[in-house]
Enzyme design. Structure first.
Site, PDB file in Angstrom:
ATOM      1  N   ASP A 131       1.389   0.624  10.889  1.00  0.00           N
ATOM      2  CA  ASP A 131       1.959  -0.095   9.768  1.00  0.00           C
ATOM      3  C   ASP A 131       2.183   0.853   8.591  1.00  0.00           C
ATOM      4  O   ASP A 131       1.340   1.702   8.299  1.00  0.00           O
ATOM      5  CB  ASP A 131       0.999  -1.225   9.361  1.00  0.00           C
ATOM      6  CG  ASP A 131       1.531  -2.076   8.246  1.00  0.00           C
ATOM      7  OD1 ASP A 131       2.472  -2.844   8.486  1.00  0.00           O
ATOM      8  OD2 ASP A 131       1.003  -1.973   7.122  1.00  0.00           O
ATOM      9  N   GLU A 173       6.228   1.996  11.669  1.00  0.00           N
ATOM     10  CA  GLU A 173       7.070   1.151  10.820  1.00  0.00           C
ATOM     11  C   GLU A 173       7.420   1.963   9.578  1.00  0.00           C
ATOM     12  O   GLU A 173       6.527   2.462   8.889  1.00  0.00           O
ATOM     13  CB  GLU A 173       6.316  -0.120  10.405  1.00  0.00           C
ATOM     14  CG  GLU A 173       7.115  -0.988   9.443  1.00  0.00           C
ATOM     15  CD  GLU A 173       6.237  -1.853   8.559  1.00  0.00           C
ATOM     16  OE1 GLU A 173       6.605  -3.021   8.334  1.00  0.00           O
ATOM     17  OE2 GLU A 173       5.193  -1.376   8.085  1.00  0.00           O
TER      18      GLU A 173
END
Length: 541
Positions: free
Chosen positions: A201, A267
């Site tokens: 993330d 990401e």
């Protein structure tokens, strides 16, 4: 393809665990609930599942605020439940990817509790602390993605700490070598349990500028990564993320993953997210693949998609060993694609076409839970809203709850069969009408199309690994050519709910239709290509 490169061109199914399946009746999905549905996941013909965070957390940001990197939150089960899930996934010959949030932790993490206790404790520098300006204002003009300053005053240390997201999500100080090692140790904890990979993330947020320089204003406000009501997009984020030191950390991370044969997917949200994606995956020594938010926006046209993919290809060519992209048109942070791009059309051809398009661009693909059912965005009233992001920007931006509602498994069961109690978010009536059980039998259902199409795709290596080019066509037609060795395949898509006709250019004349993909509504009559609404198909050249 090497066995360890299963991810290259693979299809990954994202599970938002709070909303997938509740096994214990508390209204919140859990790991045993996922285990119950592994057979369903296998039937989709995906290659892997990615599970959003299930670690111990106060859930201020629903698991993306980690309080213990090496334990399961009781809401989701236990470590034994995770091991059982992993074994079941592997028994079905699927891969398991878990979500790691390394850039920041929860403010309840023991590391931060110790760090904020004084300026001279052993973990005093494990987070990003700074003195105020002489006038008491925050040390820089950096902004939080969730609104307001990226700095929060702490009365105990009489300093500000940095948070790129919620104030309860303090940023770790990656300039500290002990922090890097502690996070690598946490990753290895899950590698030793046998996971096949990680989705990292916000993986370009790890480092900050040690000189604490202010960000300059953006030349053009960024509405790709944040809503247009959010001032975060008004800055060029030169100093608060995507710092060059991050490449060295990603190389360390890659070496660890390679030892276990595990893969990585990052990401990346940035001012030039596709260029950053190429940088973070190019050279075969950092991330294996990454995705950005470019196809997760409201922008939807053939020219826009062609521009993004072509930009990505050009960015890759800067590197001796090009990187790899994972295309995503839906996830837990954006409105569902049927609403965002399809404008809530009732035509089942739309979600079928969008799935086919997303999984045949050059790269890997992520499918978000429920998109295989053609679910639209849910409209959650303010009084039931859970997302702090939505609460901060209501009503202009309603947050992310509309794409996070529970999976509808059975049309006539309470809460759609997700739970036998009150679900944490409501299940809309529009979702019940498209519940999984209603789509099991009809051969032309969206669910059965996804299953059949992904099975067909597996037998088309050109669509998985081939080069890509586009043929210029008028809107709303997207025409792509994929090439692998001597084989050339052409995918043609009508990205609209209106019929279309197009005179084929010479290079496409003589194309022969491919069978078995399940798309319909596209045919060649002489030198004219005719499309039904949301029609598409594949041909050999």
């Amino acid at each position: 393809m090497k066995k360890t490169q299963w991810w290259r061109g693979g299809v990954i199914y994202q599970i938002y665990p709070r909303s997938f399946k509740d096994s214990n009746g508390d209204g919140i999905g859990d790991l045993p609930g996922i285990t119950e549905k592994v057979g369903y996941l296998k039937s989709l013909n995906v290659d892997a599942i990615w599970i959003s965070p299930f670690f111990k957390s106060p859930m201020k940001d629903f698991g993306y605020d980690v309080a213990d990197y090496c334990d399961v939150d009781p809401l989701f089960g236990t470590l034994a439940d995770f091991d059982a899930l992993l074994a079941e996934v592997h028994r079905h010959d699927l891969k398991l990817i878990i979500d790691q949030v390394l850039s920041h932790s929860s403010d309840l993490h023991p590391w931060f509790v110790e760090s904020r206790s004084s300026r001279d404790n052993p973990k005093a520098d494990w987070y990003v602390w700074a003195d105020p300006n002489p006038d008491g204002t925050p040390p820089t003009n950096w902004l939080s993605v969730f609104g307001g300053s990226a700095w929060q005053w702490d009365s105990r240390r009489r300093q500000f700490y940095m948070h790129n997201f919620l104030a309860s999500q303090p940023d770790l100080n990656f300039h500290h070598p002990e922090v890097q090692q502690a996070l690598l140790d946490a990753v290895e904890f899950w590698l030793k349990r046998g996971v096949d990979g990680f989705r990292f993330d916000a993986c370009n947020y790890h480092f900050h500028d040690k000189k604490l320089r202010n960000n300059p204003p953006a030349e053009h406000a960024d509405h790709t990564n944040v809503s247009d009501v959010n001032p975060y997009g008004m800055q060029s984020h030169r100093y608060d993320k995507s710092r060059p030191q991050n490449l060295l950390f990603l190389q360390r991370l890659r070496k660890l993953l390679d030892r276990y044969g595990a893969c990585s997917m990052g990401e990346i949200g940035d001012d030039d997210s596709l260029g950053r994606l190429a940088e973070y995956t190019g050279g075969d020594d950092k991330l294996n693949q990454a995705y950005s938010f470019t196809l997760l926006t409201e922008d939807f046209s053939a020219s826009f998609i062609e521009e993004q993919v072509s930009h990505m290809e050009r960015a890759f060519h800067r590197y001796q060993v090009p990187g790899w992209v994972c295309w995503s048109i839906g996830n837990h942070d954006v409105p569902r694609v049927l609403t965002r791009w399809g404008k809530d059309t009732q035509d089942p051809a739309c979600p079928k076409l969008l799935t086919a398009l997303a999984t045949t661009l050059r790269g890997s693909a992520c499918l978000y839970q429920g998109d295989e059912l053609g679910l639209p965005e849910a409209d959650i009233p303010y009084e039931l809203l859970q997302d702090p992001y939505g609460k901060a920007f209501w009503p202009d931006f309603k947050g992310r709850d509309g794409c996070r509602t529970p999976m509808p498994w059975h049309k006539d069961a309470p809460a759609g069969g997700f739970t036998n109690s009150q679900p944490w978010l409501p299940v809309p009536a529009a979702h019940l009408a498209r519940a999984a059980d209603t789509q099991e039998t009809p051969s032309d259902s969206i669910l059965n199309f996804v299953r059949a199409f992904l099975a067909w795709r597996r037998g088309q290596p050109t669509l998985i690994l081939g080069e890509i080019e586009f043929v210029r066509a008028p809107e709303p037609l997207l025409i792509q050519i994929r090439t692998l060795g001597n084989q050339r395949l052409c995918g043609m898509f009508n990205l609209s709910g209106a019929p279309q006709r197009w005179s084929l250019p010479k290079q496409l004349q003589g194309a022969q239709p491919l069978a078995g993909h399940g798309l319909s509504g596209a045919s060649i009559d002489g030198k004219v290509l005719q499309f039904a609404p949301w029609g598409g198909g594949f041909w050999t050249l």
